[in-house]
Design an enzyme around this catalytic site. Structure first.
Site, PDB file in Angstrom:
ATOM      1  NE  ARG A 111      47.505  43.410  40.636  1.00  0.00           N
ATOM      2  CZ  ARG A 111      46.335  43.220  40.027  1.00  0.00           C
ATOM      3  NH1 ARG A 111      45.239  43.784  40.506  1.00  0.00           N
ATOM      4  NH2 ARG A 111      46.250  42.470  38.950  1.00  0.00           N
ATOM      5  CG  HIS A 138      48.434  42.651  34.058  1.00  0.00           C
ATOM      6  ND1 HIS A 138      48.901  41.694  34.935  1.00  0.00           N
ATOM      7  CD2 HIS A 138      47.091  42.744  34.303  1.00  0.00           C
ATOM      8  CE1 HIS A 138      47.892  41.252  35.682  1.00  0.00           C
ATOM      9  NE2 HIS A 138      46.791  41.860  35.319  1.00  0.00           N
ATOM     10  CD  GLN A 141      44.504  39.700  31.847  1.00  0.00           C
ATOM     11  OE1 GLN A 141      44.272  39.777  33.049  1.00  0.00           O
ATOM     12  NE2 GLN A 141      43.746  38.975  31.049  1.00  0.00           N
ATOM     13  CG  ASP A 228      42.456  47.544  30.950  1.00  0.00           C
ATOM     14  OD1 ASP A 228      41.558  47.251  31.769  1.00  0.00           O
ATOM     15  OD2 ASP A 228      43.628  47.835  31.309  1.00  0.00           O
ATOM     16  CB  CYS A 268      42.527  42.361  31.475  1.00  0.00           C
ATOM     17  SG  CYS A 268      42.277  44.113  31.835  1.00  0.00           S
ATOM     18  NE  ARG A 296      45.982  36.790  35.138  1.00  0.00           N
ATOM     19  CZ  ARG A 296      45.820  37.843  35.927  1.00  0.00           C
ATOM     20  NH1 ARG A 296      44.792  38.642  35.779  1.00  0.00           N
ATOM     21  NH2 ARG A 296      46.725  38.127  36.864  1.00  0.00           N
TER      22      ARG A 296
HETATM   23  N1  NVA Z   1      44.823  48.727  33.512  1.00  0.00           N
HETATM   24  C1  NVA Z   1      44.173  48.191  34.682  1.00  0.00           C
HETATM   25  C2  NVA Z   1      44.275  46.697  34.681  1.00  0.00           C
HETATM   26  C3  NVA Z   1      43.586  46.004  35.816  1.00  0.00           C
HETATM   27  C4  NVA Z   1      43.717  44.533  35.755  1.00  0.00           C
HETATM   28  C5  NVA Z   1      44.814  48.786  35.924  1.00  0.00           C
HETATM   29  O1  NVA Z   1      46.038  48.897  35.980  1.00  0.00           O
HETATM   30  O2  NVA Z   1      44.073  49.146  36.838  1.00  0.00           O
HETATM   31  N1   CP Z   2      42.793  41.202  35.339  1.00  0.00           N
HETATM   32  C1   CP Z   2      43.248  41.340  36.587  1.00  0.00           C
HETATM   33  O1   CP Z   2      44.462  41.423  36.841  1.00  0.00           O
HETATM   34  O2   CP Z   2      42.274  41.329  37.523  1.00  0.00           O
HETATM   35  P1   CP Z   2      42.483  41.737  39.062  1.00  0.00           P
HETATM   36  O3   CP Z   2      42.875  43.159  39.087  1.00  0.00           O
HETATM   37  O4   CP Z   2      41.130  41.489  39.699  1.00  0.00           O
HETATM   38  O5   CP Z   2      43.542  40.865  39.643  1.00  0.00           O
END
Ligand code: NVA
Ligand code: CP
Length: 315
Positions: A111, A138, A141, A228, A268, A296
């Site tokens: 990540r 992502h 997801q 989101d 998500c 997931r």
């Molecule tokens: N768009 C959000 C998704 C989190 C799962 C982010 O990048 O923070």
């Molecule tokens: N949807 C998602 O990726 O959740 P987290 O950020 O909690 O991993």
């Protein structure tokens, strides 16, 4: 469809751009199979003896826990590294970390803050890389979302998702980009409804999407309404401006009622209740957000566990 123990390809799972419709379908099939096996209590430790390294530059609940548990269910060993431990690009060059981890593990889930970092890491890695979220995509997801849509929109005898309509309301961000690619790979139509200036950055041949700036017209005829957060991780300084820009784009009961009668609501998570979505929607009959979160686990196991040479954490 098979879940194989054969060492197969070294294909990274960084973006659905690199996956054909058949390959996406294959991941979905393996995921459904693994989910059924888990529910029946059948062993499926196809990665016994392997190790997967997980590297987090940003916070996470679902990704961290579903990967760690999924890796263990597949019989492999998960190792988690937080930003303070790894200090990617500060304490050590990305290329060196990638080369070292390739000597230890059988796959790396990342990540990252910058998508370019995952690309650089992958260039120097001898083991498959899985994108657990970057600023651009992502994909984990998106495959969980595909499974969730299939579960709710297909009959138990099968059928096709082709022509189903997704309306994504909100920021044209990483989740949105991967959703566009997922829709393209599975034949669904997608409309992105956002304020001017917040359109998706994605321009991929063969991954079309329509942009609409009016939430009411955008959701009409939608089978799936998806949103989101308006402010993603790392954009906190823009929060006030974004709250202003996205005014009127909240998914409310009233808005959801403009969609098809049997429409589902997706997110998500984590959700900012009262911003991009009203509390009542998350808890409503439309909401499948916890199915998404559950999937997931299964979808990522499918990405790791292999299927006819598509992708695997096996060397
Ligand atoms: N768009 C959000 C998704 C989190 C799962 C982010 O990048 O923070
Ligand atoms: N949807 C998602 O990726 O959740 P987290 O950020 O909690 O991993």
């Amino acid at each position: 469809m098979s879940i194989s123990q054969r060492p197969i390809s070294q294909k990274h799972f960084i973006s659905l751009e690199d996956y054909s419709p058949d390959e996406v379908q294959e991941i979905l099939s393996v995921s459904c199979d693994l989910k059924a096996k888990l529910k029946k209590g059948e062993q499926h430790n196809v990665l016994a003896g392997k190790s997967v390294i997980m590297l987090f530059q940003k916070p996470s609940n679902r990704t961290r826990v579903s990967f760690e548990i999924g890796i263990q269910q597949l019989g492999a060993y998960p190792i988690v590294l937080r930003p303070s431990e790894i200090q990617m690009g500060q304490r050590e060059e990305i290329s060196d970390i990638a080369k070292v981890f390739s000597r230890y593990g059988d796959g790396v889930m990342m990540r990252v803050i910058r998508h370019t970092d995952i690309l650089e890491f992958a260039e120097h890695s001898e083991v498959p890389i899985i994108n657990g979220l970057s600023d651009l995509y992502h994909p984990c997801q998106a495959v969980s979302d595909l499974q969730t849509i299939a579960e709710h929109k297909l009959s138990p005898n099968g059928g096709s998702l082709k022509g189903l309509r997704i309306c994504y309301i909100g920021d044209g961000n990483n989740v949105c980009n991967s959703l566009i690619l997922m829709a393209a790979r599975s034949g669904m139509d997608i409309t992105v409804c956002c304020p001017t200036g917040y359109e998706p950055s994605l321009r991929v041949k063969g991954a079309p999407y329509t942009v609409d700036h009016d939430p009411r017209s955008a959701v009409s005829e939608a089978d799936v309404v998806y949103t989101d957060v308006w402010t993603s991780m790392g954009q906190e300084e823009e929060n006030l401006n974004r709250l202003r820009a996205f005014e009127g784009f909240t998914v409310s009961v009233d808005l959801m009622e403009q969609a098809r009668k049997d429409a589902i609501f997706m997110h998500c998570l984590p959700a900012h209740r009262g911003e991009e979505v009203d509390n009542a929607i998350l808890e409503s009959k439309y909401s499948v957000v916890f199915d998404q979160a559950e999937n997931r686990l299964h979808a990522q196991k499918a990405v790791m566990a292999s299927s006819n040479g598509i992708t695997t954490c096996l060397r």
